[in-house]
Design an enzyme around this catalytic site. Structure first.
Site, PDB file in Angstrom:
ATOM      1  CD  GLU A  26     -61.005 -17.064   8.768  1.00  0.00           C
ATOM      2  OE1 GLU A  26     -62.158 -16.899   9.043  1.00  0.00           O
ATOM      3  OE2 GLU A  26     -60.754 -18.122   8.279  1.00  0.00           O
ATOM      4  CG  ASP A  27     -59.871 -16.411  13.481  1.00  0.00           C
ATOM      5  OD1 ASP A  27     -60.522 -15.567  12.691  1.00  0.00           O
ATOM      6  OD2 ASP A  27     -60.437 -17.750  13.456  1.00  0.00           O
TER       7      ASP A  27
END
Length: 720
Positions: free
Chosen positions: A73-74
């Site tokens: 996600e990051d």
């Protein structure tokens, strides 16, 4: 990382710990340069999540997924790279926890709904996904203080609405309590502070009373030969106190005057012996005993609950359970890893969790979108149970307030769809009847039956609501396709054509021309009024193809009216302004997205609609049209005692039903009423009106058509 390794060393092999170290190195490198709002390096968060799971003795891959849960996600690390480095199992776990991109979402609420739906679908495949997500949420809640106030409240509300109930549904009571208290303190900080101070102040005054009650219970249990039992005084957590104060409108003293104790035994037989001892010590409160050992809760929770009248008339709550039950009550599905237990309780908890997830999978298949799925999930999570029986004695758990329709869908979706009536304790009962504990319910089904949209007004289970909506959505689609085919064939008949006789190339060419997804999609659009049938028929006629010889030889039939049965319901709607019934001359208008709206030919609204020539078509009633149709009758009645009763009696005798009564004008002599009846057809209505005219209290009677439009026209005419 050292603290994590110390915890892991208690139950993992050195080689497995080294794999976790490798995952940490990859995670630390991926999050290099990233910091949390508090200012600490970002890797501290996934490491803390891994420590929480290690405390539950999560397996090696679950801990690795916790360390890596934010890299997809990051960071620039992809799922494929994770699968290559750590295996597909870890990659799937991380992907299941990762949020979806919010770029295509219309709102934050929709983004949340899509993410929850994705997480639940991943849970169905592997329960460790929700374990990682709950641990992630728990650490986020513990460190929520650094966030802005608005964001803090939003995350707290999401925790109380979704994650704490999921933890409860999976039996993870210890984690649920912490999530609830943290969410409460973040959402309502002032209320939390006041309640916490009140509890701290009251605690000192209670110590002596608690000690005396506890000593009495311990003494009686030991005298009964159950000296291996453990007696624990327990304190209600703050969110539970707050919920009880709000839900039952109680003051703090009324809630906090309840003294709670837990007796933990070594076996099930000792639970019931302890219950007898407790009831001999203090008098039980009638109706407050619950046996969750014989009939466990949906999340697998087992205990005996009773309320006693203690010293000074104070209520004393007691929970009695075995040590294995206590482990399951506190940890739920986490007990499988925490205790490495293969006990019946652990196996049942896992089985119940998977059964619930299978129900969620069925719910999401019927859900129209993510927002509907989230709504159904919340309905499923917030429930108190009742237990009813099938005719064969099987226990079915339902939320409090559940109806017979909910029960039918709980048995099986097909049973719910085909439900027509039911017997409760061998007595016929309406489908909207609310079920009570211990009732035996027998569902009567019929092959021709289908779900009624009115059921949505009183069903309470997510499974029933989702199944009904899904069926009606699909039914409307199929009905729209059938109506679209009828409309298109009617227009093609004017050209001497029939849809089934056209060459496939002609139909495919049409689908490409109008950019439809398929023939069914095109027919559905026609049935819903999004496309006009005569325009589609004209395009078909323009296709340069060689028609079958049989089609060319047929004489061109005269245009015919579309036949309306009156029972289509979903895509053929009877106008409320004039309320047509079988036997009336009628005309139809296309309403985009809804289908055909049928009006009386002389309806006051028709004049305006006919100006739009492309939107109307000739329709007529099917000779076999059946059903009960609403129609309005206008009566001028003498204002006497019992007048309406006489009118209702005649209507009932004529086998018509009264749907609504509206008094539009009334004085000392006369009353003008609009009565909505349900009749079979025009002849039935005429017979009802003939009988009503015979009553001495009826001054005038007429059928009410387009009343609102008539009033508007009268007003305009008067002004002119």
């Amino acid at each position: 990382m050292r603290r994590l390794c110390v915890i892991l060393a208690a139950y993992l092999d050195p080689s497995q710990i080294e794999e976790v170290r490798r995952a940490y190195r990859v995670g630390a490198e991926a999050h290099e340069g990233q910091f949390r709002v508090s200012g600490e390096p970002y890797i501290c968060h996934p490491l803390s999540v891994a420590i929480i799971l290690a405390g539950m003795r999560m397996d090696m891959r679950g801990v690795m997924a916790a360390i890596l849960h934010d890299v997809i996600e990051d960071t620039a690390v992809s799922k494929a790279q994770l699968a290559e480095s750590f295996g597909q199992e870890v990659a799937d776990l991380v992907d299941g926890v990762s949020k979806l991109s919010q770029l295509d979402s219309k709102s934050r609420a929709e983004a949340q709904a899509q993410n929850v739906r994705k997480m639940v679908m991943a849970m169905v495949k592997d329960l460790r996904v929700i374990m990682v997500k709950l641990a992630d949420r728990l650490h986020n809640m513990r460190t929520l203080g650094a966030m802005a106030a608005e964001r803090r409240r939003r995350i707290a509300r999401e925790t109380l609405d979704i994650y704490a109930p999921i933890a409860n549904r999976l039996g993870m009571n210890e984690l649920r309590l912490e999530l609830e208290d943290l969410g409460f303190s973040a959402l309502y900080p002032n209320r939390y502070r006041v309640l916490e101070q009140a509890v701290r102040k009251a605690r000192g005054n209670r110590k002596e009373v608690v000690a005396n009650i506890e000593a009495s219970i311990v003494k009686r249990v030991a005298e009964g030969g159950l000296d291996r039992c453990e007696v624990i005084g327990r304190e209600k957590h703050l969110y539970s106190i707050y919920q009880k104060m709000r839900g039952k409108r109680l003051s703090f003293s009324q809630v906090y005057d309840v003294y709670a104790f837990r007796i933990v035994t070594t076996g099930v037989d000792e639970c019931y012996r302890s219950l007898g001892i407790a009831h001999n010590l203090y008098k039980p409160v009638p109706g407050r005993f619950k046996d969750y050992i014989a009939v466990p809760k949906a999340n697998g929770y087992q205990s005996l609950h009773t309320v006693l009248v203690g010293p000074y008339g104070l209520p004393v709550e007691i929970q009695i359970r075995t040590r294995a039950m206590h482990q399951m009550a506190e940890c739920g599905i986490a007990a499988h890893w925490l205790y490495k237990s293969e006990s019946d309780q652990a196996i049942n908890s896992q089985a119940r969790a998977h059964e619930w997830l299978r129900d969620l999978l069925e719910i999401q298949k019927d859900a129209g979108d993510s927002m509907e799925f989230l709504e159904n999930l919340k309905v499923d999570l917030f429930q108190h149970e009742v237990y009813v029986l099938t005719p064969k004695g099987k226990i079915v758990k339902l939320p409090r307030g559940a109806t017979i329709v909910d029960f039918a869908y709980a048995v099986h979706t097909d049973v719910g769809n085909a439900c027509v009536s039911a017997r409760v304790d061998r007595v016929l009962a309406p489908l909207h009847s609310v079920l009570q504990n211990g009732q035996t319910v027998e569902i009567v089904t019929a092959a021709w039956a289908r779900p009624n949209p009115l059921w949505l007004n009183y069903v309470v289970t997510a499974k029933a609501r989702s199944a009904i909506r899904g069926y009606l959505r699909n039914f409307k689609k199929q009905e729209a396709i059938a109506l679209g085919r009828r409309l298109l064939d009617k227009e093609l008949a004017a050209q001497g054509l029939h849809l089934d006789e056209l060459a496939p190339a002609c139909v495919e060419g049409l689908i490409k021309t109008v950019e439809a997804s398929s023939l069914d999609g095109l027919l559905e659009d026609i049935g819903l009024g999004n496309r006009l049938p005569f325009l589609v028929a004209r395009l078909l006629g323009q296709q340069e193809i060689e028609l079958p010889a049989t089609a060319c030889d047929k004489p061109v039939p005269a245009p015919t009216s579309l036949v309306i049965k009156g029972t289509e319901g979903m895509v053929v709607n009877l106008a409320r302004c004039c309320r047509p019934i079988p036997g009336d001359p009628i005309v139809g208008f296309f309403n985009p997205g809804k289908g055909i709206v049928v009006h009386l030919s002389d309806c006051n609204n028709v004049a305006d609609l006919r100006k739009r020539q492309v939107n109307w078509l000739d329709v007529e009633w099917d000779k076999q049209a059946s059903g009960d149709f609403p129609v309005e009758v206008r009566l001028e009645l003498l204002n006497r005692v019992g007048t309406l009763a006489k009118v209702a009696s005649v209507i009932s005798t004529m086998r018509a039903n009264i749907e609504n009564v509206q008094i539009t004008n009334q004085d000392s002599e006369l009353s003008t009423d609009i009565i909505t009846l349900r009749v079979k057809d025009r002849v039935h209505l005429a017979n009802v009106m003939r009988e009503l005219r015979k009553l001495s209290v009826v001054v005038k009677i007429s059928r009410n058509k387009s009343e609102l439009r008539r009033k508007k026209n009268d007003k305009t005419h008067h002004t002119d």
